[in-house]
Structure formats: C-alpha cells, structure tokens
Design a protein around this motif. Structure first.
Motif, PDB file in Angstrom:
ATOM      1  N   ASP A  81       0.839  -1.197   0.000  1.00  0.00           N
ATOM      2  CA  ASP A  81       0.000   0.000   0.000  1.00  0.00           C
ATOM      3  C   ASP A  81       0.873   1.246   0.000  1.00  0.00           C
ATOM      4  O   ASP A  81       1.931   1.275   0.653  1.00  0.00           O
ATOM      5  CB  ASP A  81      -0.896   0.030   1.244  1.00  0.00           C
ATOM      6  N   PHE A  82       0.402   2.256  -0.708  1.00  0.00           N
ATOM      7  CA  PHE A  82       1.092   3.542  -0.780  1.00  0.00           C
ATOM      8  C   PHE A  82       0.028   4.606  -0.774  1.00  0.00           C
ATOM      9  O   PHE A  82      -0.893   4.585  -1.603  1.00  0.00           O
ATOM     10  CB  PHE A  82       1.916   3.617  -2.075  1.00  0.00           C
ATOM     11  N   ASP A  83       0.105   5.538   0.168  1.00  0.00           N
ATOM     12  CA  ASP A  83      -0.877   6.624   0.255  1.00  0.00           C
ATOM     13  C   ASP A  83      -0.124   7.922   0.497  1.00  0.00           C
ATOM     14  O   ASP A  83       0.592   8.051   1.496  1.00  0.00           O
ATOM     15  CB  ASP A  83      -1.880   6.355   1.374  1.00  0.00           C
ATOM     16  N   LEU A  84      -0.277   8.883  -0.407  1.00  0.00           N
ATOM     17  CA  LEU A  84       0.456  10.145  -0.345  1.00  0.00           C
ATOM     18  C   LEU A  84      -0.508  11.305  -0.495  1.00  0.00           C
ATOM     19  O   LEU A  84      -1.390  11.283  -1.359  1.00  0.00           O
ATOM     20  CB  LEU A  84       1.498  10.194  -1.477  1.00  0.00           C
ATOM     21  N   GLU A  85      -0.335  12.299   0.371  1.00  0.00           N
ATOM     22  CA  GLU A  85      -1.103  13.540   0.250  1.00  0.00           C
ATOM     23  C   GLU A  85      -0.163  14.702   0.510  1.00  0.00           C
ATOM     24  O   GLU A  85       0.500  14.764   1.548  1.00  0.00           O
ATOM     25  CB  GLU A  85      -2.260  13.569   1.246  1.00  0.00           C
ATOM     26  N   ILE A  86      -0.110  15.622  -0.452  1.00  0.00           N
ATOM     27  CA  ILE A  86       0.712  16.818  -0.320  1.00  0.00           C
ATOM     28  C   ILE A  86      -0.168  18.027  -0.615  1.00  0.00           C
ATOM     29  O   ILE A  86      -0.871  18.055  -1.628  1.00  0.00           O
ATOM     30  CB  ILE A  86       1.909  16.808  -1.298  1.00  0.00           C
ATOM     31  N   VAL A  88      -0.071  22.282  -1.054  1.00  0.00           N
ATOM     32  CA  VAL A  88       0.769  23.440  -1.309  1.00  0.00           C
ATOM     33  C   VAL A  88      -0.097  24.670  -1.073  1.00  0.00           C
ATOM     34  O   VAL A  88      -1.204  24.763  -1.607  1.00  0.00           O
ATOM     35  CB  VAL A  88       1.332  23.420  -2.747  1.00  0.00           C
ATOM     36  N   ASP A  89       0.390  25.581  -0.249  1.00  0.00           N
ATOM     37  CA  ASP A  89      -0.357  26.784   0.122  1.00  0.00           C
ATOM     38  C   ASP A  89      -1.732  26.440   0.688  1.00  0.00           C
ATOM     39  O   ASP A  89      -2.729  27.116   0.404  1.00  0.00           O
ATOM     40  CB  ASP A  89      -0.503  27.734  -1.068  1.00  0.00           C
ATOM     41  N   GLY A  90      -1.823  25.363   1.451  1.00  0.00           N
ATOM     42  CA  GLY A  90      -3.062  24.973   2.107  1.00  0.00           C
ATOM     43  C   GLY A  90      -4.090  24.309   1.210  1.00  0.00           C
ATOM     44  O   GLY A  90      -5.205  24.036   1.631  1.00  0.00           O
ATOM     45  N   LYS A  91      -3.730  24.032  -0.045  1.00  0.00           N
ATOM     46  CA  LYS A  91      -4.665  23.411  -0.992  1.00  0.00           C
ATOM     47  C   LYS A  91      -4.106  22.087  -1.473  1.00  0.00           C
ATOM     48  O   LYS A  91      -2.897  21.920  -1.610  1.00  0.00           O
ATOM     49  CB  LYS A  91      -4.898  24.331  -2.192  1.00  0.00           C
ATOM     50  N   ASP A  92      -5.019  21.150  -1.786  1.00  0.00           N
ATOM     51  CA  ASP A  92      -4.590  19.850  -2.315  1.00  0.00           C
ATOM     52  C   ASP A  92      -3.715  20.049  -3.545  1.00  0.00           C
ATOM     53  O   ASP A  92      -4.103  20.739  -4.486  1.00  0.00           O
ATOM     54  CB  ASP A  92      -5.799  18.999  -2.725  1.00  0.00           C
ATOM     55  N   ALA A  93      -2.552  19.408  -3.528  1.00  0.00           N
ATOM     56  CA  ALA A  93      -1.664  19.457  -4.689  1.00  0.00           C
ATOM     57  C   ALA A  93      -1.523  18.069  -5.294  1.00  0.00           C
ATOM     58  O   ALA A  93      -1.694  17.880  -6.489  1.00  0.00           O
ATOM     59  CB  ALA A  93      -0.295  20.007  -4.296  1.00  0.00           C
ATOM     60  N   VAL A  94      -1.218  17.069  -4.443  1.00  0.00           N
ATOM     61  CA  VAL A  94      -1.040  15.700  -4.924  1.00  0.00           C
ATOM     62  C   VAL A  94      -1.749  14.746  -3.982  1.00  0.00           C
ATOM     63  O   VAL A  94      -1.575  14.813  -2.763  1.00  0.00           O
ATOM     64  CB  VAL A  94       0.462  15.318  -5.003  1.00  0.00           C
ATOM     65  N   ASP A  95      -2.572  13.877  -4.544  1.00  0.00           N
ATOM     66  CA  ASP A  95      -3.187  12.759  -3.836  1.00  0.00           C
ATOM     67  C   ASP A  95      -2.903  11.519  -4.669  1.00  0.00           C
ATOM     68  O   ASP A  95      -3.309  11.444  -5.827  1.00  0.00           O
ATOM     69  CB  ASP A  95      -4.704  12.931  -3.689  1.00  0.00           C
ATOM     70  N   ALA A  96      -2.192  10.579  -4.073  1.00  0.00           N
ATOM     71  CA  ALA A  96      -1.844   9.354  -4.795  1.00  0.00           C
ATOM     72  C   ALA A  96      -2.060   8.164  -3.881  1.00  0.00           C
ATOM     73  O   ALA A  96      -1.656   8.196  -2.721  1.00  0.00           O
ATOM     74  CB  ALA A  96      -0.388   9.403  -5.254  1.00  0.00           C
ATOM     75  N   SER A  97      -2.711   7.142  -4.410  1.00  0.00           N
ATOM     76  CA  SER A  97      -2.889   5.934  -3.607  1.00  0.00           C
ATOM     77  C   SER A  97      -2.785   4.700  -4.493  1.00  0.00           C
ATOM     78  O   SER A  97      -3.173   4.709  -5.657  1.00  0.00           O
ATOM     79  CB  SER A  97      -4.229   5.944  -2.872  1.00  0.00           C
ATOM     80  N   TYR A  98      -2.225   3.668  -3.881  1.00  0.00           N
ATOM     81  CA  TYR A  98      -2.033   2.388  -4.550  1.00  0.00           C
ATOM     82  C   TYR A  98      -2.244   1.326  -3.481  1.00  0.00           C
ATOM     83  O   TYR A  98      -1.648   1.388  -2.408  1.00  0.00           O
ATOM     84  CB  TYR A  98      -0.611   2.316  -5.110  1.00  0.00           C
ATOM     85  N   GLU A  99      -3.129   0.391  -3.756  1.00  0.00           N
ATOM     86  CA  GLU A  99      -3.427  -0.645  -2.775  1.00  0.00           C
ATOM     87  C   GLU A  99      -3.578  -1.981  -3.486  1.00  0.00           C
ATOM     88  O   GLU A  99      -4.354  -2.107  -4.435  1.00  0.00           O
ATOM     89  CB  GLU A  99      -4.720  -0.314  -2.034  1.00  0.00           C
ATOM     90  N   THR A 100      -2.831  -2.976  -3.021  1.00  0.00           N
ATOM     91  CA  THR A 100      -2.962  -4.317  -3.585  1.00  0.00           C
ATOM     92  C   THR A 100      -4.003  -5.087  -2.791  1.00  0.00           C
ATOM     93  O   THR A 100      -4.162  -4.890  -1.593  1.00  0.00           O
ATOM     94  CB  THR A 100      -1.621  -5.078  -3.556  1.00  0.00           C
ATOM     95  N   GLN A 101      -4.702  -5.949  -3.469  1.00  0.00           N
ATOM     96  CA  GLN A 101      -5.738  -6.774  -2.862  1.00  0.00           C
ATOM     97  C   GLN A 101      -5.217  -8.194  -2.656  1.00  0.00           C
ATOM     98  O   GLN A 101      -4.216  -8.581  -3.239  1.00  0.00           O
ATOM     99  CB  GLN A 101      -6.980  -6.806  -3.769  1.00  0.00           C
ATOM    100  N   GLU A 102      -5.905  -8.967  -1.857  1.00  0.00           N
ATOM    101  CA  GLU A 102      -5.522 -10.361  -1.589  1.00  0.00           C
ATOM    102  C   GLU A 102      -5.495 -11.216  -2.867  1.00  0.00           C
ATOM    103  O   GLU A 102      -4.707 -12.138  -2.978  1.00  0.00           O
ATOM    104  CB  GLU A 102      -6.481 -10.999  -0.581  1.00  0.00           C
ATOM    105  N   ASP A 103      -6.365 -10.892  -3.824  1.00  0.00           N
ATOM    106  CA  ASP A 103      -6.444 -11.695  -5.048  1.00  0.00           C
ATOM    107  C   ASP A 103      -5.418 -11.288  -6.111  1.00  0.00           C
ATOM    108  O   ASP A 103      -5.451 -11.778  -7.235  1.00  0.00           O
ATOM    109  CB  ASP A 103      -7.860 -11.647  -5.628  1.00  0.00           C
ATOM    110  N   GLY A 104      -4.498 -10.382  -5.754  1.00  0.00           N
ATOM    111  CA  GLY A 104      -3.459  -9.977  -6.685  1.00  0.00           C
ATOM    112  C   GLY A 104      -3.828  -8.787  -7.549  1.00  0.00           C
ATOM    113  O   GLY A 104      -3.039  -8.366  -8.389  1.00  0.00           O
TER     114      GLY A 104
END
Length: 184
Positions: A81-86, A88-104
């Motif tokens: 799992d990878f979850d990133l939130e950045i 800039v100047d108090g506003k959403d700039a980057v939202d990134a998420s990656y999640e693997t499941q049990e079934d691949g």
C-alpha cells in the motif's frame, strides 16, 4: 545415383534448416529483418520497459492491465500500500494511492492539481497506474529508507519545492512500515 542421393540430402538439409527459422535478433537486424510479433528490445527503443507498458494489452504488461478498474499487479515495488497527500499553500496538490488486494489485483488513484492531472475515477485505473509506476520507479522506496530521504525523493520527483502538508503511508511487504505526517 550417387549424385542424386547427395543432392537430395543437401536439399533436405536446406529445407529443414529453412523451416526452423531464425530466433537470433542480431541476425535478423543485420539482414534487415523485421520481427513485429515480439516486444521492442532495448536496442530498438532505448527503453523496452516503458514501451512495453504502453504497447501491451490487458494482462500482459508490467503495470497490470486488465483494464477493468482492478488490474492484476506484477510490479514488485516492495510495498502493498502507498498513500500520499501533499498540500501546497493549504490546498490539495497531490493525492496518490495504490493498494494491492488479496487476489493480486490493485486499485490506483492519482491526482496532481499542479499538473492538471486527475485519475481518480474507477475507469482511469490504467492512467493512474502509469503515473504511479513512473513515480515508484523514480523514487525507489524500500523498507530501509528513512523518513527524510523518502520525503526528499518524492518532493524531487514531483518537483515540489515548498508544501504546507506532507502525509505518506507505505506498507512494505517486509520490514517496518513508513508513516510521515508533517504540517507547516
């Protein structure tokens, strides 16, 4: 009779060798051959990995590719799992998420308002995964990375100089997880 037998043997040898074909790319390239049914090689493109991701069809490429919103994962990034939130100047700039499941399979989302990119919809899984794949290959995180190094790699990759919020959660397949929460 002797010459007939010799000629027939030579003809049979030529036909047998000709039917086998050639799998030697160097010989094909030297002869000007074109081998369209194989993925491009490093010699042809300079970067077979990126071309393979762009060219391959469902289920065949390294970034998954079922193209149904949930793709099979074979990336081997080293984390589940990878979850990133950045911000800039108090506003959403980057939202990134990656999640693997049990079934691949995996779920991926990527939004970067600084670049005008928004792949948050289920039907944008492939585009999101392409963005994340490029990011993951550039930052190369593993379970031995410290918080400061991980933050520096990500900010450099995304070309972000200053931020007001940086949150990262990475669940590695082995070793300790990485959690960063920083507000300025």
């Amino acid at each position: 009779m002797k010459y007939n037998m010799l000629g027939m043997t030579a003809l049979a040898a030529v036909l047998t060798l000709g039917a086998c074909g050639s799998n030697n790319d160097a010989m094909d390239d030297a002869a000007g051959g074109d081998n369209d049914d194989q993925a491009p090689t490093t010699e042809e493109t300079g970067d077979a990995t990126e071309t393979a991701i762009e060219d391959d069809k469902a289920g065949e490429n390294p970034s998954g590719g079922k193209n149904d919103g949930q793709s099979e994962t074979t990336q081997g990034y080293g984390f589940k799992d990878f979850d990133l939130e950045i911000d800039v100047d108090g506003k959403d700039a980057v939202d990134a998420s990656y999640e693997t499941q049990e079934d691949g399979t995996f779920e991926a989302e990527y939004k970067n308002t600084l670049e005008g990119v928004d792949y948050g919809d289920d039907n944008k899984q492939e585009e999101a995964m392409n963005e994340l794949d490029a990011l993951f290959k550039e930052i190369m995180l593993d379970q031995n990375v410290n918080e400061e190094e991980a933050k520096k790699k990500i900010l450099n990759a995304l070309e972000i100089q200053d931020y007001t919020k940086f949150e990262l959660e990475v669940n590695f397949e082995e070793g300790p997880n990485l959690n960063i929460e920083e507000n300025k």
